[in-house]
Design an enzyme around this catalytic site. Structure first.
Site, PDB file in Angstrom:
ATOM      1  N   ILE A 265       0.847  -1.194   0.000  1.00 26.39           N
ATOM      2  CA  ILE A 265       0.000   0.000   0.000  1.00 26.39           C
ATOM      3  C   ILE A 265       0.882   1.243   0.000  1.00 26.39           C
ATOM      4  O   ILE A 265       1.991   1.233   0.536  1.00 26.39           O
ATOM      5  CB  ILE A 265      -0.966  -0.013   1.214  1.00 26.39           C
ATOM      6  CG1 ILE A 265      -1.959   1.154   1.164  1.00 26.39           C
ATOM      7  CG2 ILE A 265      -0.210  -0.051   2.532  1.00 26.39           C
ATOM      8  CD1 ILE A 265      -3.085   1.057   2.203  1.00 26.39           C
ATOM      9  N   CYS A 266       0.388   2.290  -0.626  1.00 25.82           N
ATOM     10  CA  CYS A 266       1.017   3.611  -0.589  1.00 25.82           C
ATOM     11  C   CYS A 266       2.440   3.539  -1.131  1.00 25.82           C
ATOM     12  O   CYS A 266       2.686   3.006  -2.209  1.00 25.82           O
ATOM     13  CB  CYS A 266       0.969   4.147   0.843  1.00 25.82           C
ATOM     14  SG  CYS A 266       1.500   5.860   1.057  1.00 25.82           S
ATOM     15  N   GLY A 267       3.417   4.046  -0.404  1.00 24.58           N
ATOM     16  CA  GLY A 267       4.787   4.099  -0.875  1.00 24.58           C
ATOM     17  C   GLY A 267       5.387   2.754  -1.192  1.00 24.58           C
ATOM     18  O   GLY A 267       6.331   2.666  -2.001  1.00 24.58           O
TER      19      GLY A 267
ATOM     20  N   THR B 284       4.090   0.542  -2.935  1.00 27.66           N
ATOM     21  CA  THR B 284       3.853   0.265  -4.353  1.00 27.66           C
ATOM     22  C   THR B 284       4.967   0.867  -5.208  1.00 27.66           C
ATOM     23  O   THR B 284       5.324   0.308  -6.244  1.00 27.66           O
ATOM     24  CB  THR B 284       2.484   0.797  -4.825  1.00 27.66           C
ATOM     25  OG1 THR B 284       2.450   2.229  -4.693  1.00 27.66           O
ATOM     26  CG2 THR B 284       1.347   0.185  -4.023  1.00 27.66           C
TER      27      THR B 284
END
Length: 205
Positions: free
Chosen positions: A108-110, A112
Site C-alpha cells: 500500500i502507498c509508498g 507500491t
C-alpha cells in the site's frame, strides 16, 4: 496450523494503513474457519523502529530470516522511507522472492513505489495513489496495467493507495479467502461505507 502473516515494519511506517487488515486477520472474527492468523512483524533488523505516528515497535523477526515457505502473506505498509532512497529496497526484493514462490504480497502507498522500482508491477494489474506517482519511479514500465480503483488484487499481489486502508484489507481477506463472499461484502460496507444494514449480516456469522 495456519502459517503466520508477516507485517513489514520500518521507520516512518504509516500507522493507519494496515490496522484493519492485521486486526481482523488476528482476531478471527467473521472468518470461515475458527481462529485467526498470527501476525509476525519483520524489521530490517531486530532493532526497534519508530512509526510515522511515533510508536516504537520491536520486530519479531529480521528480514534476512524471512522465507516464503514459512509465511501466508507479506504485507508492506507505506512509509516516508520508500520515497527517501533505497533503504527499503531489500523489502521489495523480498516481495519478489515471495511472488516467485507463489506466496502473496500486499503493498500500500509508498510500498507500491518500491515494487514499481523492482519491476514487480510491469506485468500485473495494480493501483497506487496515482499513476503519475509510479511513473516517477525509475524503471517502472507498468502504466498500461494501472487501474484507477480503491484496491486491486491480481493473482498473488494486492495493491492500494494511501487513502484506502479498508479496501486494502478487503482484498487481503479476499486473497486469503478468510471470509465468505457475502460476509466480505458486508464487512466492507460496514467499515468502508458506514452502512449500518451490513451489521445484521455480520452479527449472523
Amino acid at each position: 496450523m495456519k502459517k503466520p502473516v508477516h507485517l513489514a515494519v520500518y521507520d516512518t511506517l504509516a500507522d493507519w494503513e494496515t490496522g484493519h487488515a492485521t486486526a481482523h486477520l488476528r482476531n478471527g472474527q467473521f472468518h470461515r474457519e475458527p481462529g485467526g492468523y498470527e501476525i509476525v512483524t519483520v524489521g530490517p533488523s531486530l532493532e526497534p523502529i519508530t512509526t510515522m505516528g511515533g510508536q516504537r515497535v520491536l520486530p519479531d523477526l529480521a528480514l534476512d530470516a524471512l522465507t516464503p515457505a514459512g509465511s501466508a502473506m507479506l504485507i508492506l505498509p507505506g512509509a516516508g522511507l520508500w520515497d527517501a532512497g533505497d533503504d527499503l529496497a531489500p523489502f521489495a526484493r523480498k516481495a519478489r522472492e515471495f511472488l516467485d514462490a507463489g506466496v502473496p504480497v500486499a503493498a500500500i502507498c509508498g510500498a507500491t513505489a518500491g515494487l514499481a522500482r523492482e519491476g514487480l508491477l510491469d506485468d500485473r494489474d495494480h493501483t497506487s495513489g496515482a499513476v503519475q506517482y509510479l511513473e516517477a519511479q525509475a524503471g517502472y514500465a507498468g502504466a498500461k496495467r494501472y487501474r484507477d480503483e480503491d484496491a486491486v488484487l491480481d493473482g498473488d499481489l494486492v495493491t492500494a493507495g494511501p487513502t484506502e486502508p479498508v479496501a486494502f484489507a478487503r482484498e487481503i481477506f479476499r486473497r486469503l479467502d478468510v471470509l465468505r463472499p457475502e460476509v466480505l461484502d458486508a464487512w466492507f460496507r460496514l467499515f468502508g461505507r458506514s452502512d449500518a444494514s451490513a451489521f445484521e449480516v455480520l452479527m449472523a456469522v
